[in-house]
Motif scaffolding. Sequence first.
Motif, PDB file in Angstrom:
ATOM      1  N   ALA A  23       0.919  -1.245   0.118  1.00 53.76           N
ATOM      2  CA  ALA A  23      -0.235   0.016   0.066  1.00 53.76           C
ATOM      3  C   ALA A  23       0.775   1.226  -0.002  1.00 53.76           C
ATOM      4  N   MET A  24       1.983   1.080   0.792  1.00 53.23           N
ATOM      5  CA  MET A  24       2.841   2.394   0.966  1.00 53.23           C
ATOM      6  C   MET A  24       3.519   2.562  -0.702  1.00 53.23           C
ATOM      7  N   LEU A  25       4.109   1.378  -1.094  1.00 53.26           N
ATOM      8  CA  LEU A  25       4.930   1.555  -2.589  1.00 53.26           C
ATOM      9  C   LEU A  25       3.733   1.945  -3.333  1.00 53.26           C
ATOM     10  N   LEU A  26       2.586   1.737  -3.404  1.00 52.05           N
ATOM     11  CA  LEU A  26       1.459   2.229  -4.453  1.00 52.05           C
ATOM     12  C   LEU A  26       0.960   3.374  -4.234  1.00 52.05           C
ATOM     13  N   GLY A  27       1.291   3.889  -3.152  1.00 52.03           N
ATOM     14  CA  GLY A  27       1.084   5.453  -2.833  1.00 52.03           C
ATOM     15  C   GLY A  27      -0.747   5.366  -2.152  1.00 52.03           C
ATOM     16  N   ASP A  28      -1.194   4.101  -1.778  1.00 49.02           N
ATOM     17  CA  ASP A  28      -2.513   3.954  -1.379  1.00 49.02           C
ATOM     18  C   ASP A  28      -2.588   4.604   0.193  1.00 49.02           C
ATOM     19  N   VAL A  29      -1.257   4.583   0.861  1.00 46.25           N
ATOM     20  CA  VAL A  29      -1.174   4.814   2.070  1.00 46.25           C
ATOM     21  C   VAL A  29      -0.077   5.989   1.945  1.00 46.25           C
ATOM     22  N   ARG A  30      -0.404   7.208   2.544  1.00 46.33           N
ATOM     23  CA  ARG A  30       0.549   8.253   2.490  1.00 46.33           C
ATOM     24  C   ARG A  30       0.848   8.893   3.923  1.00 46.33           C
ATOM     25  N   LYS A  31       1.880   9.474   4.106  1.00 45.49           N
ATOM     26  CA  LYS A  31       2.342  10.261   5.261  1.00 45.49           C
ATOM     27  C   LYS A  31       1.572  11.805   5.041  1.00 45.49           C
ATOM     28  N   LEU A  57      12.991  -3.862  -1.427  1.00 49.36           N
ATOM     29  CA  LEU A  57      11.813  -2.954  -1.798  1.00 49.36           C
ATOM     30  C   LEU A  57      11.619  -2.897  -3.160  1.00 49.36           C
ATOM     31  N   SER A  58      12.756  -2.224  -3.532  1.00 46.34           N
ATOM     32  CA  SER A  58      12.754  -1.806  -5.072  1.00 46.34           C
ATOM     33  C   SER A  58      12.551  -2.922  -6.082  1.00 46.34           C
ATOM     34  N   ARG A  59      13.157  -4.109  -5.841  1.00 51.59           N
ATOM     35  CA  ARG A  59      13.322  -5.367  -6.525  1.00 51.59           C
ATOM     36  C   ARG A  59      11.732  -6.034  -6.419  1.00 51.59           C
ATOM     37  N   HIS A  60      11.140  -5.938  -5.313  1.00 52.92           N
ATOM     38  CA  HIS A  60       9.908  -6.386  -5.118  1.00 52.92           C
ATOM     39  C   HIS A  60       8.855  -5.534  -5.843  1.00 52.92           C
ATOM     40  N   ARG A  61       8.930  -4.247  -5.792  1.00 51.63           N
ATOM     41  CA  ARG A  61       8.041  -3.341  -6.687  1.00 51.63           C
ATOM     42  C   ARG A  61       8.269  -3.700  -7.993  1.00 51.63           C
ATOM     43  N   THR A  62       9.408  -3.858  -8.503  1.00 48.29           N
ATOM     44  CA  THR A  62       9.595  -4.072  -9.950  1.00 48.29           C
ATOM     45  C   THR A  62       9.159  -5.472 -10.501  1.00 48.29           C
ATOM     46  N   ASN A  63       9.694  -6.484  -9.802  1.00 48.70           N
ATOM     47  CA  ASN A  63       9.427  -7.849 -10.099  1.00 48.70           C
ATOM     48  C   ASN A  63       8.116  -8.390  -9.542  1.00 48.70           C
ATOM     49  N   HIS A  64       7.512  -7.916  -8.612  1.00 47.26           N
ATOM     50  CA  HIS A  64       6.183  -8.825  -8.191  1.00 47.26           C
ATOM     51  C   HIS A  64       5.051  -7.809  -7.827  1.00 47.26           C
ATOM     52  N   LEU A  65       5.131  -6.762  -7.671  1.00 47.51           N
ATOM     53  CA  LEU A  65       3.975  -5.718  -7.316  1.00 47.51           C
ATOM     54  C   LEU A  65       3.534  -5.131  -8.578  1.00 47.51           C
ATOM     55  N   PRO A  67       3.961  -6.085 -11.873  1.00 41.29           N
ATOM     56  CA  PRO A  67       3.495  -7.199 -12.862  1.00 41.29           C
ATOM     57  C   PRO A  67       2.009  -7.909 -12.172  1.00 41.29           C
ATOM     58  N   ALA A  68       1.874  -7.897 -10.907  1.00 45.52           N
ATOM     59  CA  ALA A  68       0.605  -8.278 -10.403  1.00 45.52           C
ATOM     60  C   ALA A  68      -0.659  -7.100 -10.500  1.00 45.52           C
ATOM     61  N   LEU A  69      -0.167  -5.924 -10.606  1.00 43.71           N
ATOM     62  CA  LEU A  69      -0.864  -4.816 -10.645  1.00 43.71           C
ATOM     63  C   LEU A  69      -1.335  -4.937 -12.410  1.00 43.71           C
ATOM     64  N   GLY A  70      -0.255  -4.988 -13.013  1.00 39.13           N
ATOM     65  CA  GLY A  70      -0.615  -5.145 -14.382  1.00 39.13           C
ATOM     66  C   GLY A  70      -1.526  -6.177 -14.758  1.00 39.13           C
ATOM     67  N   ALA A  71      -1.236  -7.316 -14.334  1.00 39.82           N
ATOM     68  CA  ALA A  71      -2.386  -8.372 -14.452  1.00 39.82           C
ATOM     69  C   ALA A  71      -3.831  -8.143 -14.288  1.00 39.82           C
ATOM     70  N   ALA A  72      -3.913  -7.458 -12.985  1.00 41.39           N
ATOM     71  CA  ALA A  72      -5.326  -7.040 -12.500  1.00 41.39           C
ATOM     72  C   ALA A  72      -5.835  -6.091 -13.547  1.00 41.39           C
ATOM     73  N   LEU A  73      -4.983  -5.057 -13.898  1.00 43.10           N
ATOM     74  CA  LEU A  73      -5.405  -4.188 -14.959  1.00 43.10           C
ATOM     75  C   LEU A  73      -6.003  -4.678 -16.320  1.00 43.10           C
ATOM     76  N   GLU A  74      -4.973  -5.566 -16.613  1.00 48.74           N
ATOM     77  CA  GLU A  74      -5.442  -6.285 -17.798  1.00 48.74           C
ATOM     78  C   GLU A  74      -6.664  -7.122 -17.856  1.00 48.74           C
ATOM     79  N   ALA A  75      -6.823  -7.709 -16.659  1.00 40.74           N
ATOM     80  CA  ALA A  75      -7.943  -8.415 -16.458  1.00 40.74           C
ATOM     81  C   ALA A  75      -9.199  -7.372 -16.615  1.00 40.74           C
ATOM     82  N   GLN A  76      -9.207  -6.292 -15.936  1.00 39.02           N
ATOM     83  CA  GLN A  76     -10.226  -5.459 -15.774  1.00 39.02           C
ATOM     84  C   GLN A  76     -10.492  -4.769 -17.322  1.00 39.02           C
ATOM     85  N   GLN A  77      -9.590  -4.558 -18.116  1.00 38.63           N
ATOM     86  CA  GLN A  77      -9.842  -4.042 -19.220  1.00 38.63           C
ATOM     87  C   GLN A  77     -10.326  -5.257 -20.106  1.00 38.63           C
TER      88      GLN A  77
END
Length: 183
Positions: A23-31, A57-65, A67-77
């Motif tokens: 949530a922090m990496l995606l900006g859903d939760v902010r300071k 954290l950077s690798r996780h965002r690039t390699n896992h977070l 792509p998972a977001l992309g797959a969800a957006l693709e399914a929604q489209q």
Amino acid sequence: MAIYVQSTRCRVCLSSLREEIDAMLLGDVRKPDGPYRIEDIVAWAAERGEALSAASLSRHRTNHLLPALGAALEAQQVMEAIGQATGKQMSLQAAFTNVLIHKLLRYLETFDPSEIDPKAVGRMLETGVRAVTASLQLEKAERIFSKDQAAMMAEKVEKRLAARNLDPETLATIRQEIYGLGQ
């Protein structure tokens, strides 16, 4: 419910703080003063006993977070496009399955059997099994949600009909034969 179809999981994926970190990496939760920076997340995790590096954290965002977001957006489209073309709404499970099949077909177009790597085949099969499992879990969740939704709607209708003095036997028949719900 988050769905991650990955063949390997990193330290962040395995962390008990993963949902908050994502949530922090995606900006859903902010300071109060803006989005969390990687360094802020490293410090936040350390305060909670989780030693993570900025690189992990950077690798996780690039390699896992992402792509998972992309797959969800693709399914929604896919769901939206089919809905617009047919006037019918596709279930999330059906859209997810269609995306997987589409990706498999794109891969097979460029597949060269002479370049088979047994390890890669094993990883692909493992990913396929995880994808099918996730798809079945989505289908089950949709069925449960639909049944719960139908029960709530039936209850609202029954209250209105009962207020108009419809007998309980007729209400039970409507509930069973029209809504497909038992007592």
